[in-house]
Motif scaffolding. Structure first.
Motif, short mmCIF file in Angstrom:
data_model
loop_
_atom_site.label_atom_id
_atom_site.label_comp_id
_atom_site.label_asym_id
_atom_site.label_seq_id
_atom_site.Cartn_x
_atom_site.Cartn_y
_atom_site.Cartn_z
N ASP A 21 0.93 -1.10 0.07
CA ASP A 21 -0.12 -0.04 -0.19
C ASP A 21 0.74 1.32 -0.02
OD1 ASP A 21 -2.24 -1.56 -0.05
OD2 ASP A 21 -2.46 -1.40 2.35
N LEU A 22 2.28 1.22 0.07
CA LEU A 22 3.12 2.37 0.14
C LEU A 22 2.96 3.04 -1.37
CD1 LEU A 22 6.44 1.17 1.73
CD2 LEU A 22 4.70 2.73 2.75
N THR A 23 2.92 4.54 -1.26
CA THR A 23 2.87 5.21 -2.46
C THR A 23 4.05 5.87 -2.52
OG1 THR A 23 2.04 7.22 -1.20
CG2 THR A 23 0.43 5.61 -2.05
N ARG A 24 4.42 6.57 -3.57
CA ARG A 24 5.60 7.34 -3.86
C ARG A 24 5.44 8.52 -2.69
NH1 ARG A 24 10.54 7.23 -5.71
NH2 ARG A 24 11.31 9.43 -6.25
N ASN A 25 4.53 9.07 -2.39
CA ASN A 25 4.40 10.32 -1.41
C ASN A 25 4.78 9.73 -0.27
OD1 ASN A 25 3.68 12.96 -1.05
ND2 ASN A 25 2.11 12.09 0.38
N ASP A 26 4.52 8.49 0.21
CA ASP A 26 4.79 7.82 1.62
C ASP A 26 6.35 7.68 1.64
OD1 ASP A 26 2.07 7.44 2.42
OD2 ASP A 26 2.01 5.62 1.36
N ALA A 65 10.36 -12.69 -4.37
CA ALA A 65 9.59 -13.80 -3.96
C ALA A 65 8.16 -13.74 -4.26
CB ALA A 65 9.86 -13.64 -2.37
N HIS A 66 7.41 -12.56 -4.39
CA HIS A 66 6.04 -12.63 -4.67
C HIS A 66 5.54 -11.87 -5.74
CE1 HIS A 66 5.49 -13.78 -0.37
NE2 HIS A 66 6.43 -12.86 0.02
N GLN A 67 6.63 -11.31 -6.53
CA GLN A 67 6.08 -11.07 -7.95
C GLN A 67 5.41 -9.94 -7.80
OE1 GLN A 67 4.63 -14.18 -10.24
NE2 GLN A 67 6.78 -15.03 -10.38
N VAL A 68 5.74 -8.88 -7.00
CA VAL A 68 5.24 -7.57 -6.98
C VAL A 68 6.27 -6.36 -7.51
CG1 VAL A 68 3.59 -8.11 -5.09
CG2 VAL A 68 5.71 -7.27 -4.59
N GLN A 69 5.56 -5.21 -7.60
CA GLN A 69 6.52 -4.02 -8.11
C GLN A 69 6.57 -3.08 -7.09
OE1 GLN A 69 7.55 -3.17 -11.58
NE2 GLN A 69 8.09 -5.25 -12.15
N PHE A 70 7.57 -2.58 -6.61
CA PHE A 70 7.92 -1.55 -5.80
C PHE A 70 8.77 -0.38 -6.55
CE2 PHE A 70 7.63 -4.86 -2.39
CZ PHE A 70 6.14 -4.36 -1.74
N LYS A 71 9.31 -0.81 -7.61
CA LYS A 71 10.45 0.06 -8.19
C LYS A 71 9.71 1.53 -8.45
CE LYS A 71 13.52 -3.16 -10.32
NZ LYS A 71 13.42 -4.39 -9.76
N PRO A 72 8.61 1.51 -8.89
CA PRO A 72 8.28 2.90 -9.33
C PRO A 72 8.01 3.89 -7.93
CG PRO A 72 6.69 1.44 -10.56
CD PRO A 72 7.64 0.49 -9.36
N VAL A 73 7.60 3.13 -6.76
CA VAL A 73 7.45 3.62 -5.25
C VAL A 73 9.07 4.15 -4.85
CG1 VAL A 73 6.84 3.39 -3.07
CG2 VAL A 73 5.34 2.52 -4.90
N VAL A 74 9.96 3.27 -4.93
CA VAL A 74 11.21 3.39 -4.46
C VAL A 74 12.55 4.02 -5.17
CG1 VAL A 74 10.64 2.07 -2.37
CG2 VAL A 74 11.76 1.19 -4.34
N ALA A 75 11.92 3.94 -6.52
CA ALA A 75 13.10 4.38 -7.40
C ALA A 75 13.68 5.81 -7.33
CB ALA A 75 12.39 4.39 -8.98
#
Length: 77
Positions: A21-26, A65-75
């Motif tokens: 649920d983390l957003t780029r703003n977070d 491990a879970h095939q999710v994408q965080f790259k746009p959020v933490v890039a």
């Protein structure tokens, strides 16, 4: 999770929410929290960089491990 100060720091600023649920703003809010701490507590930038490095590894491990994408959020932190 014992010894996971980096996760505790994230929860301190953003609360206990699901990582998905983390957003780029977070994440930018968390960066500001670290910037403020560096100035106010006279911390070394390497302290924050180490925290972000651990978080990046955590996100990468979860992505794989879970095939999710965080790259746009933490890039490009």
């Amino acid at each position: 999770m014992p010894g996971c100060e980096y996760k505790a720091n994230l929860e301190t600023e953003l609360g206990d929410q699901a990582l998905a649920d983390l957003t780029r703003n977070d994440v930018l809010t968390f960066c500001k929290w670290w910037s403020d701490r560096i100035v106010e507590e006279s911390l070394k930038i390497s302290t924050a960089n180490r925290d972000f490095g651990h978080l990046q590894k955590m996100f990468t491990t979860i992505e794989m491990a879970h095939q999710v994408q965080f790259k746009p959020v933490v890039a490009r932190l």
